[in-house]
Design a protein around this motif. Structure first.
Motif, PDB file in Angstrom:
ATOM      1  N   LEU A  58     -19.963  39.458  87.757  1.00 55.45           N
ATOM      2  CA  LEU A  58     -19.465  38.525  88.439  1.00 55.45           C
ATOM      3  C   LEU A  58     -20.160  37.183  88.523  1.00 55.45           C
ATOM      4  O   LEU A  58     -21.641  37.376  88.868  1.00 55.45           O
ATOM      5  CB  LEU A  58     -19.122  38.896  90.110  1.00 55.45           C
ATOM      6  CG  LEU A  58     -18.312  39.962  90.151  1.00 55.45           C
ATOM      7  CD1 LEU A  58     -18.174  40.591  91.642  1.00 55.45           C
ATOM      8  CD2 LEU A  58     -16.973  39.854  89.597  1.00 55.45           C
ATOM      9  N   ASP A  59     -19.629  36.048  88.361  1.00 53.79           N
ATOM     10  CA  ASP A  59     -20.400  34.766  88.264  1.00 53.79           C
ATOM     11  C   ASP A  59     -20.223  34.091  89.437  1.00 53.79           C
ATOM     12  O   ASP A  59     -19.251  33.388  89.606  1.00 53.79           O
ATOM     13  CB  ASP A  59     -19.928  33.853  86.904  1.00 53.79           C
ATOM     14  CG  ASP A  59     -20.117  32.743  86.669  1.00 53.79           C
ATOM     15  OD1 ASP A  59     -21.413  32.580  87.114  1.00 53.79           O
ATOM     16  OD2 ASP A  59     -19.396  31.833  86.314  1.00 53.79           O
ATOM     17  N   LEU A  60     -21.231  34.164  90.287  1.00 51.12           N
ATOM     18  CA  LEU A  60     -21.199  33.888  91.636  1.00 51.12           C
ATOM     19  C   LEU A  60     -22.531  33.048  92.271  1.00 51.12           C
ATOM     20  O   LEU A  60     -23.426  33.220  91.431  1.00 51.12           O
ATOM     21  CB  LEU A  60     -20.976  34.852  92.721  1.00 51.12           C
ATOM     22  CG  LEU A  60     -19.402  35.410  92.167  1.00 51.12           C
ATOM     23  CD1 LEU A  60     -19.200  36.650  93.485  1.00 51.12           C
ATOM     24  CD2 LEU A  60     -18.208  34.602  92.771  1.00 51.12           C
ATOM     25  N   VAL A  71     -20.102  31.685  96.927  1.00 49.52           N
ATOM     26  CA  VAL A  71     -19.320  30.584  96.512  1.00 49.52           C
ATOM     27  C   VAL A  71     -19.087  30.884  94.837  1.00 49.52           C
ATOM     28  O   VAL A  71     -19.887  31.739  94.233  1.00 49.52           O
ATOM     29  CB  VAL A  71     -19.690  29.273  96.532  1.00 49.52           C
ATOM     30  CG1 VAL A  71     -19.710  28.869  98.289  1.00 49.52           C
ATOM     31  CG2 VAL A  71     -21.256  29.092  96.074  1.00 49.52           C
ATOM     32  N   ALA A  72     -18.027  30.258  94.224  1.00 49.43           N
ATOM     33  CA  ALA A  72     -17.864  30.145  92.973  1.00 49.43           C
ATOM     34  C   ALA A  72     -18.795  30.008  92.305  1.00 49.43           C
ATOM     35  O   ALA A  72     -19.541  28.900  92.646  1.00 49.43           O
ATOM     36  CB  ALA A  72     -16.644  29.304  92.578  1.00 49.43           C
ATOM     37  N   GLY A  73     -18.918  30.593  91.076  1.00 49.30           N
ATOM     38  CA  GLY A  73     -20.189  30.021  89.929  1.00 49.30           C
ATOM     39  C   GLY A  73     -20.222  28.824  89.519  1.00 49.30           C
ATOM     40  O   GLY A  73     -21.177  28.282  89.160  1.00 49.30           O
ATOM     41  N   ASP A  74     -19.044  28.057  89.493  1.00 49.19           N
ATOM     42  CA  ASP A  74     -19.182  26.576  89.297  1.00 49.19           C
ATOM     43  C   ASP A  74     -19.370  25.599  90.394  1.00 49.19           C
ATOM     44  O   ASP A  74     -19.115  24.358  90.398  1.00 49.19           O
ATOM     45  CB  ASP A  74     -18.009  26.146  88.347  1.00 49.19           C
ATOM     46  CG  ASP A  74     -16.541  26.174  89.153  1.00 49.19           C
ATOM     47  OD1 ASP A  74     -16.677  26.841  90.434  1.00 49.19           O
ATOM     48  OD2 ASP A  74     -15.527  26.132  88.602  1.00 49.19           O
ATOM     49  N   SER A  75     -19.997  26.349  91.581  1.00 49.09           N
ATOM     50  CA  SER A  75     -20.289  25.242  92.775  1.00 49.09           C
ATOM     51  C   SER A  75     -21.430  24.590  92.364  1.00 49.09           C
ATOM     52  O   SER A  75     -22.473  24.981  91.780  1.00 49.09           O
ATOM     53  CB  SER A  75     -20.164  26.199  93.879  1.00 49.09           C
ATOM     54  OG  SER A  75     -19.096  26.800  93.983  1.00 49.09           O
ATOM     55  N   ARG A  88     -24.828  26.337  88.188  1.00 49.50           N
ATOM     56  CA  ARG A  88     -24.872  27.126  87.176  1.00 49.50           C
ATOM     57  C   ARG A  88     -25.252  26.383  85.905  1.00 49.50           C
ATOM     58  O   ARG A  88     -24.812  25.422  85.813  1.00 49.50           O
ATOM     59  CB  ARG A  88     -23.647  27.725  87.191  1.00 49.50           C
ATOM     60  CG  ARG A  88     -23.301  28.501  85.950  1.00 49.50           C
ATOM     61  CD  ARG A  88     -21.755  29.266  85.766  1.00 49.50           C
ATOM     62  NE  ARG A  88     -20.968  28.372  85.347  1.00 49.50           N
ATOM     63  CZ  ARG A  88     -19.635  28.449  85.536  1.00 49.50           C
ATOM     64  NH1 ARG A  88     -19.253  29.493  86.031  1.00 49.50           N
ATOM     65  NH2 ARG A  88     -18.864  27.489  85.119  1.00 49.50           N
TER      66      ARG A  88
END
Ligand code: NAP
Ligand code: MN
Length: 260
Positions: A174-176, A199-203, A235
């Protein structure tokens, strides 16, 4: 194929480097510690962190596989006795490959910006005086934090410092990003989330304040940078590629690291 051997000098394992060199030669491969395709790290999870930082300039073209003693960990699943098997699997392209984004941080001071990269986490800490920090996520204000510090962990790092802070363990696929607090002051004047936040990986997580006395650390490194005004964590485009045994599963690494 060019192979590097990265040994943790603090955890020597017999003649392991000689055994690995013997395998490299007998499999018709080449030792190249400067420009390798494969880095074999010998030690533990901490050795993997050091190997990644050592090879950061060529991280896009290198793969890591680990050999260690004892219970095995998150990033390595070959014992010293399994080195022959490791090379057989490597040659047959039967190792399981996974890739993981590194964390990236931008450290802003009055005089400029420094970029840092981390496998496990990026930390903002002040163990001596209350750290006061405005926290933004994706440019939206979350809170003003008061306490000893804040940690942004990757999924890979979720079992390290993040776990000690009560953060969730996160499956490596998971990318987080996970934000945890260290010894937070909570009373009727000071209030922050008080819970680990995933939170989401692209935060992008931003810390603003006057961090004169605070320390910024990442993985096994503490940076010698005071008078920081802002730290952004997100990220990285850089990924680290790991090779595991064909029967590797994330749950296996949880069991062998934390259960028995
Ligand atoms: P280190 O000795 O290299 O690592 C400390 C311990 O953490 C070692 O037992 C290491 O395992 C283990 N470890 C490292 N990465 C891990 C991961 N992703 N999942 C599970 N365990 C992991 O110490 P260091 O050089 O000072 O710093 C490296 C890491 O230590 C930091 O990234 C941070 O996460 C962690 N740390 C933890 C705390 C805490 O839990 N209170 C405080 C500060 C730092 P091996 O024995 O296999 O190497
Ligand atoms: Mn062999």
């Amino acid at each position: 194929m060019k192979v590097a051997i990265f040994v943790n000098e603090h955890k020597p394992i017999g003649d392991i480097d000689k055994i690995i060199i013997g395998e490299v030669v007998s499999h018709g491969l080449i030792i190249d510690n400067v420009n390798p395709d494969i880095v074999i790290f010998v030690g533990g999870d901490g050795t993997f962190l050091r190997a990644v930082h050592h090879y950061l300039p060529i991280i896009q073209s290198v793969k890591f596989v680990g050999v260690g003693a004892g219970n095995l960990g998150f990033f390595y699943d070959f014992h010293p006795d399994d080195v022959h098997q490791l090379f057989t699997l490597l040659e047959a392209h039967e190792l399981k490959e996974s890739s993981h984004h590194l964390l990236e941080g931008q450290v802003f001071t009055e005089s400029g910006v420094e970029t840092i990269h981390a496998v496990n986490e990026i930390r903002l800490e002040n163990p001596f005086h209350t750290l006061i920090c405005d926290v933004e996520i994706n440019h939206e204000t979350l809170e003003t934090y008061r306490g000893n510090g804040l940690v942004v962990s990757s999924s890979l790092g979720s079992s390290a410092y993040n776990k000690s802070l009560g953060g969730s363990l996160i499956d490596h696929s998971l990318d987080l990003l996970e934000l945890t607090e260290i010894a937070t002051i909570q009373n009727n004047i000071n209030r922050s989330l008080g819970a680990p936040l995933v939170v989401a990986g692209d935060s992008k997580i931003t810390f603003n304040g006057n961090f004169k006395e605070a320390l910024i650390g990442y993985d096994n490194v503490v940076i010698d940078q005071r008078n920081v005004l802002r730290l952004e964590v997100y990220r990285s485009n850089k990924v680290v590629r790991l090779l595991h045994s064909p029967d590797y599963q994330y749950i296996k690494s949880l069991r062998r690291s934390f259960i028995k």
